[in-house]
Write a protein that holds these residues in place. Structure first.
Motif, short mmCIF file in Angstrom:
data_model
loop_
_atom_site.label_atom_id
_atom_site.label_comp_id
_atom_site.label_asym_id
_atom_site.label_seq_id
_atom_site.Cartn_x
_atom_site.Cartn_y
_atom_site.Cartn_z
N MET A 1 55.17 -30.02 -14.81
CA MET A 1 55.66 -29.15 -13.75
C MET A 1 55.36 -29.81 -12.40
SD MET A 1 54.70 -25.16 -13.04
CE MET A 1 55.34 -24.64 -14.62
N SER A 2 56.38 -30.07 -11.61
CA SER A 2 56.17 -30.76 -10.34
C SER A 2 55.74 -29.78 -9.27
CB SER A 2 57.46 -31.47 -9.91
OG SER A 2 58.43 -30.52 -9.54
N ASP A 3 55.07 -30.32 -8.26
CA ASP A 3 54.54 -29.50 -7.18
C ASP A 3 55.64 -28.67 -6.52
OD1 ASP A 3 52.12 -29.10 -5.28
OD2 ASP A 3 53.75 -29.62 -3.93
N ALA A 4 56.80 -29.25 -6.34
CA ALA A 4 57.87 -28.59 -5.60
C ALA A 4 58.46 -27.41 -6.36
CB ALA A 4 58.97 -29.59 -5.27
N THR A 5 58.30 -27.34 -7.66
CA THR A 5 58.96 -26.29 -8.44
C THR A 5 58.07 -25.07 -8.66
OG1 THR A 5 58.21 -27.20 -10.56
CG2 THR A 5 60.29 -28.03 -9.67
N ILE A 6 56.83 -25.11 -8.24
CA ILE A 6 55.92 -24.00 -8.51
C ILE A 6 56.07 -22.93 -7.43
CG2 ILE A 6 53.51 -23.31 -8.79
CD1 ILE A 6 52.93 -26.12 -9.78
N PRO A 7 56.50 -21.73 -7.80
CA PRO A 7 56.69 -20.67 -6.80
C PRO A 7 55.36 -20.14 -6.28
CG PRO A 7 57.08 -19.82 -9.00
CD PRO A 7 56.87 -21.30 -9.15
N VAL A 8 55.44 -19.47 -5.15
CA VAL A 8 54.21 -18.97 -4.53
C VAL A 8 53.52 -17.94 -5.42
CG1 VAL A 8 55.34 -17.12 -3.22
CG2 VAL A 8 53.24 -18.17 -2.35
N GLU A 9 54.30 -17.23 -6.23
CA GLU A 9 53.70 -16.23 -7.13
C GLU A 9 52.82 -16.86 -8.20
OE1 GLU A 9 56.94 -16.53 -6.52
OE2 GLU A 9 57.48 -14.72 -5.39
N GLN A 10 52.97 -18.17 -8.40
CA GLN A 10 52.14 -18.89 -9.37
C GLN A 10 51.16 -19.83 -8.67
OE1 GLN A 10 54.78 -20.82 -12.15
NE2 GLN A 10 55.83 -18.90 -12.68
N THR A 11 50.89 -19.53 -7.40
CA THR A 11 50.02 -20.36 -6.57
C THR A 11 48.82 -19.56 -6.12
OG1 THR A 11 51.90 -21.65 -5.75
CG2 THR A 11 49.89 -21.69 -4.42
N ALA A 12 47.65 -20.19 -6.12
CA ALA A 12 46.42 -19.52 -5.69
C ALA A 12 45.66 -20.38 -4.69
CB ALA A 12 45.53 -19.20 -6.88
N LEU A 13 45.08 -19.71 -3.71
CA LEU A 13 44.05 -20.33 -2.88
C LEU A 13 42.75 -20.16 -3.65
CD1 LEU A 13 42.92 -21.56 -0.25
CD2 LEU A 13 42.69 -19.21 0.61
N LEU A 14 42.15 -21.27 -4.03
CA LEU A 14 40.89 -21.24 -4.78
C LEU A 14 39.76 -21.54 -3.80
CD1 LEU A 14 39.42 -20.97 -7.47
CD2 LEU A 14 39.80 -23.42 -7.84
N ILE A 15 38.98 -20.53 -3.49
CA ILE A 15 37.90 -20.64 -2.51
C ILE A 15 36.60 -20.94 -3.25
CG2 ILE A 15 36.63 -19.46 -0.68
CD1 ILE A 15 39.10 -17.59 -0.42
N VAL A 16 36.07 -22.12 -3.04
CA VAL A 16 34.88 -22.56 -3.75
C VAL A 16 33.62 -22.25 -2.94
CG1 VAL A 16 33.69 -24.52 -4.81
CG2 VAL A 16 36.19 -24.39 -4.88
N ASP A 17 32.87 -21.28 -3.40
CA ASP A 17 31.49 -21.04 -2.96
C ASP A 17 31.32 -20.65 -1.49
OD1 ASP A 17 31.02 -21.83 -5.53
OD2 ASP A 17 29.95 -23.65 -5.05
N LEU A 18 32.31 -20.05 -0.87
CA LEU A 18 32.12 -19.57 0.50
C LEU A 18 31.47 -18.18 0.44
CD1 LEU A 18 35.26 -20.83 2.46
CD2 LEU A 18 32.95 -21.80 2.34
N GLN A 19 30.21 -18.19 0.10
CA GLN A 19 29.42 -16.99 -0.15
C GLN A 19 28.40 -16.79 0.96
OE1 GLN A 19 29.05 -19.06 -4.21
NE2 GLN A 19 27.98 -17.10 -4.50
N ASN A 20 27.95 -15.56 1.10
CA ASN A 20 26.98 -15.25 2.15
C ASN A 20 25.71 -16.10 2.03
OD1 ASN A 20 28.46 -13.19 3.53
ND2 ASN A 20 27.97 -11.78 1.88
N ASP A 21 25.23 -16.32 0.83
CA ASP A 21 24.00 -17.10 0.67
C ASP A 21 24.16 -18.55 1.10
OD1 ASP A 21 21.81 -15.53 0.03
OD2 ASP A 21 22.25 -15.48 -2.11
N PHE A 22 25.37 -19.06 1.07
CA PHE A 22 25.64 -20.41 1.55
C PHE A 22 25.96 -20.44 3.05
CE2 PHE A 22 26.91 -21.91 -2.88
CZ PHE A 22 25.88 -22.83 -2.98
N VAL A 23 26.77 -19.47 3.52
CA VAL A 23 27.41 -19.59 4.82
C VAL A 23 26.80 -18.69 5.90
CG1 VAL A 23 29.62 -19.42 6.03
CG2 VAL A 23 29.56 -20.22 3.67
#
Length: 204
Positions: A1-23
């Motif tokens: 599956m190429s990057d250009a064909t993936i719709p936004v509904e199948q896309t996620a922002l993956l936020i790694v560890d932006l937690q209060n104990d870190f930030v």
């Protein structure tokens, strides 16, 4: 599956560890003086992309670094982490605690995945969640670029997902380490800015 064909509904922002104990200044790292300006700036910088994905029907996923409580609530801490971060104590990164939570600026997350190591895929439900929600593209933000971000991006790559790492939506404790980590990830993922990805999502 190429990057250009993936719709936004199948896309996620993956936020790694932006937690209060870190930030947050009152979190475990803040109390210990383990802070860096580029890390502190990330939540506000990433927020427009999170808002755009919510508006267009995409996903926001938060990974939560976790210190699992054992007997008496004492956290299970790997020896290497204990050596690197001797200030970690009972209650830090505990499931359900304030310090364990995603920072307020980026809430709410659609999905939350606890993790115990660098990669958000190692011994977690991440792969199962992505499959069940039909998510194929991950736009990765968070900390630290050379640790949790790099490990997660590489694990996404070998699982035939479409990872995109945000060059200005990730950070480390030094700019040199961050830049080196981003360059090292170029062979396994697309590198883009928050503004570039926000514009693409809104145009979808």
């Amino acid at each position: 599956m190429s990057d250009a064909t993936i719709p936004v509904e199948q896309t996620a922002l993956l936020i790694v560890d932006l937690q209060n104990d870190f930030v947050h200044p009152e979190g475990a790292y803040g109390r210990a003086g383990q802070t860096a300006a580029p890390i502190a700036a990330l939540p506000e910088r990433v927020k427009p992309l999170a808002d755009a994905l919510r508006q267009k029907g995409g996903w926001v996923i938060s990974t939560q670094f976790t210190l699992v409580p054992a007997k008496g609530g004492e956290p299970i801490i790997s020896p290497h982490l204990k050596q690197l971060r001797p200030f970690l104590k009972k209650g830090d990164f505990a499931p359900g605690a304030w310090g364990h939570q995603l920072v307020d600026t980026l809430q709410p997350a659609d999905l939350t995945v606890e993790k115990i190591a660098y990669s958000a895929f190692y011994m977690t439900r991440m792969e199962w969640v992505l499959k069940k929600c039909n998510i194929h593209k991950l736009i990765v933000a968070g900390i630290v670029t050379n640790g949790g971000v790099a490990s997660t991006v590489r694990d996404a790559h070998v699982r035939d997902l479409e990872p995109v790492v945000l060059s200005d939506g990730t950070a480390a404790f030094s700019e040199h380490v961050h830049d080196t980590a981003i360059d090292a990830l170029r062979p396994v993922c697309r590198v883009a800015t928050v503004a570039e990805m926000t514009a693409e999502v809104l145009a979808a």
